[in-house]
Design an enzyme around this catalytic site. Structure first.
Site, PDB file in Angstrom:
ATOM      1  N   SER A 173       4.484 -14.084   1.798  1.00 22.24           N
ATOM      2  CA  SER A 173       4.428 -15.043   2.949  1.00 22.24           C
ATOM      3  C   SER A 173       4.824 -16.410   2.493  1.00 22.24           C
ATOM      4  O   SER A 173       5.839 -16.538   2.081  1.00 22.24           O
ATOM      5  CB  SER A 173       2.915 -15.193   3.352  1.00 22.24           C
ATOM      6  N   ASP A 377       5.769  -6.517  10.983  1.00 21.03           N
ATOM      7  CA  ASP A 377       4.963  -7.781  11.017  1.00 21.03           C
ATOM      8  C   ASP A 377       5.721  -8.910  11.976  1.00 21.03           C
ATOM      9  O   ASP A 377       6.718  -9.263  11.844  1.00 21.03           O
ATOM     10  CB  ASP A 377       5.365  -8.399   9.401  1.00 21.03           C
ATOM     11  N   HIS A 431       2.335  -7.266   6.956  1.00 17.37           N
ATOM     12  CA  HIS A 431       2.574  -8.474   6.413  1.00 17.37           C
ATOM     13  C   HIS A 431       2.370  -8.544   4.866  1.00 17.37           C
ATOM     14  O   HIS A 431       3.413  -8.889   4.190  1.00 17.37           O
ATOM     15  CB  HIS A 431       1.778  -9.682   7.122  1.00 17.37           C
TER      16      HIS A 431
END
Length: 454
Positions: A173, A377, A431
């Site tokens: 991320s 995601d 994710h």
């Protein structure tokens, strides 16, 4: 009158004393390499000895070691001296590396048998990392990257046996801003967030008519909109209504019921409700509610990590933090890196391998791995990642094709090259890739480390 001359012996003693004083002063002024190291054989709640070698500790960085970064180090179970060294940075910014250790890599022991891994609580204020002064908590992207670099240098000085190992800086991320084996990475924050609209259209979350309307009315800009542009604002409101009840980290999973729901605007940045847990909900839930939500997995980690016996076992300094949280959304953190593509371009010219997988990893010094397992995601959509790769103007060596684990399609991949550099791009999950697809991620990384095709 001039003072009498001292005997030669006295001069020698004086010089020795002066040199000793200087050396002592130098030692006091030099920052400690590693403030503390603790080898942990067992932990409260885990039956018996740990099945891997675990070390924890603090490394002081910044001026006068004001910032104390906490780490967990897991040694490879195969061949520590030969296997790669991986520095793992969890995203957020502000999500503890312990989350990556327990819920991602540790859940399936993904890398413990193919790599040595340092899980770092960074930036300061994350997990068990802390600052000695309030000024130390004011962090930016560039400050965080510099402190992480300083941490790594000091850690390697304290662990010289790993100085010759291949080094990979990985994460997920938001760590894409400061890291490099990349999973669902943030590369250009504006473009990543802006790509949520085309992603929603590709996943049929919004209609063709609404998509064409918002493209026209907003002129392709969904983040920095003109509030007086009524048609654009109206279209964005319609999009938000379509997607706000979805679990953004994986649109195929149910969304959790928060006590104080906070709708996430289409163009908003990272938020705990975007695929993260709600502490209020977790503390008040008498039992795991239904339908099952991924965030409920995080309930017990809050209780465990805040237990005094556990913290003593981990070597946590008493009083250094008020309360451990999995993701600290209250950091004093300022974005000052708005695109990392120029860094990628420069590193590509140096002949490194790269892997980008879609699900949350971002930055590595010796290799890149762009792994975009996150085709479900919506936090960092694959649309933006793929566009970033295209902008690097690399040559395609192997076009879009499936790759397999246990005879099943694990995802899809492409290979790019530039002279001696190689970039692998793969996709297929939620994710945080290792959390959603642990077996597939293990196979992917194991093959990639060994220079095998996916």
């Amino acid at each position: 009158m001039a003072p009498p001359l001292q005997p030669e012996a006295d001069n020698s003693k004086c010089i020795t004393k002066m040199l000793f004083s200087c050396l002592l002063l130098l030692i006091l002024l030099l920052p400690n390499i590693v403030v503390s190291q603790t080898i942990i054989n067992n932990l409260p709640g885990f039956p018996g000895d740990l099945p891997f070698k675990l070390e924890t500790g603090y490394v002081g960085v910044g001026e006068l070691d004001d910032v104390q970064l906490f780490y967990y180090f897991v040694e490879s179970g195969r061949s520590p001296k030969d296997d790669p060294l991986v520095l793992w940075l969890t995203g957020g910014p502000g999500c503890s590396a312990f989350s990556g250790l327990v819920y991602e890599i540790g859940m399936y022991l993904i890398l413990f048998y193919v790599a040595n891994i340092i899980f770092l609580d960074a930036p300061v204020g994350t997990g068990f990392s802390y600052a000695k002064s309030w000024e130390g908590y004011n962090v930016t992207d560039t400050i965080s990257a510099a402190q992480t670099y300083q941490f790594l240098r000091k850690w390697l000085m304290a662990h010289p046996t790993f100085q010759r190992n291949l080094l990979y800086i990985a994460g997920d991320s938001y760590s894409g801003i400061v890291g490099y084996v990349l999973g669902d990475p943030t590369t250009i924050p504006h473009d990543d967030y802006n790509s949520r609209i085309p992603f929603a259209h590709r996943k049929t979350l919004i209609s063709d008519e609404l998509y064409e309307s918002i493209k026209t009315n907003c002129n392709g800009e969904y983040i920095n909109i003109d509030p007086t542009n009524t048609p654009c604002v109206s279209d964005l409101s319609a999009v938000t209504e379509c997607i706000e009840k979805l679990y953004a980290a994986n649109i195929l999973e149910p969304i959790c019921s928060y006590l104080s729901p906070k709708p996430v605007a289409v163009g908003s940045k990272w938020d705990p409700s975007y695929g993260e847990d709600s502490v209020d909900l977790l503390r008040s839930a008498p039992q795991i509610p239904k339908p099952w939500c991924r965030s409920y997995n995080y309930l017990f980690i809050y209780i465990w990590a805040n237990n005094k016996t556990v913290q003593e076992a981990l070597g946590i300094r008493e009083g250094s933090i008020k309360e451990w949280t999995r993701c600290n959304a209250s950091l004093s953190y300022t974005d000052d890196v708005f695109s990392v593509l120029n860094y990628h371009r420069n590193l590509i010219k140096k002949g490194y391998r790269m892997l980008i997988y879609r699900t949350n990893i971002l930055h590595s010094i010796i290799c890149f791995l762009f792994y975009n397992r996150g085709d479900q995601d919506m936090v960092i959509p694959y649309v933006g990642t793929h566009a970033s790769i295209k902008s690097l103007n690399l040559t395609v060596s192997d076009d879009w094709e499936p790759w397999f684990v246990d005879g099943q399609v694990a995802g899809y991949t492409m290979e790019y090259y530039y002279k001696k550099s190689r970039l692998t791009y793969t996709i297929g999950g939620g994710h945080t890739a290792p959390e959603y697809k642990p077996k597939e991620c293990f196979a992917m990384v194991d093959r990639w480390f060994a220079y095998y095709p996916l």
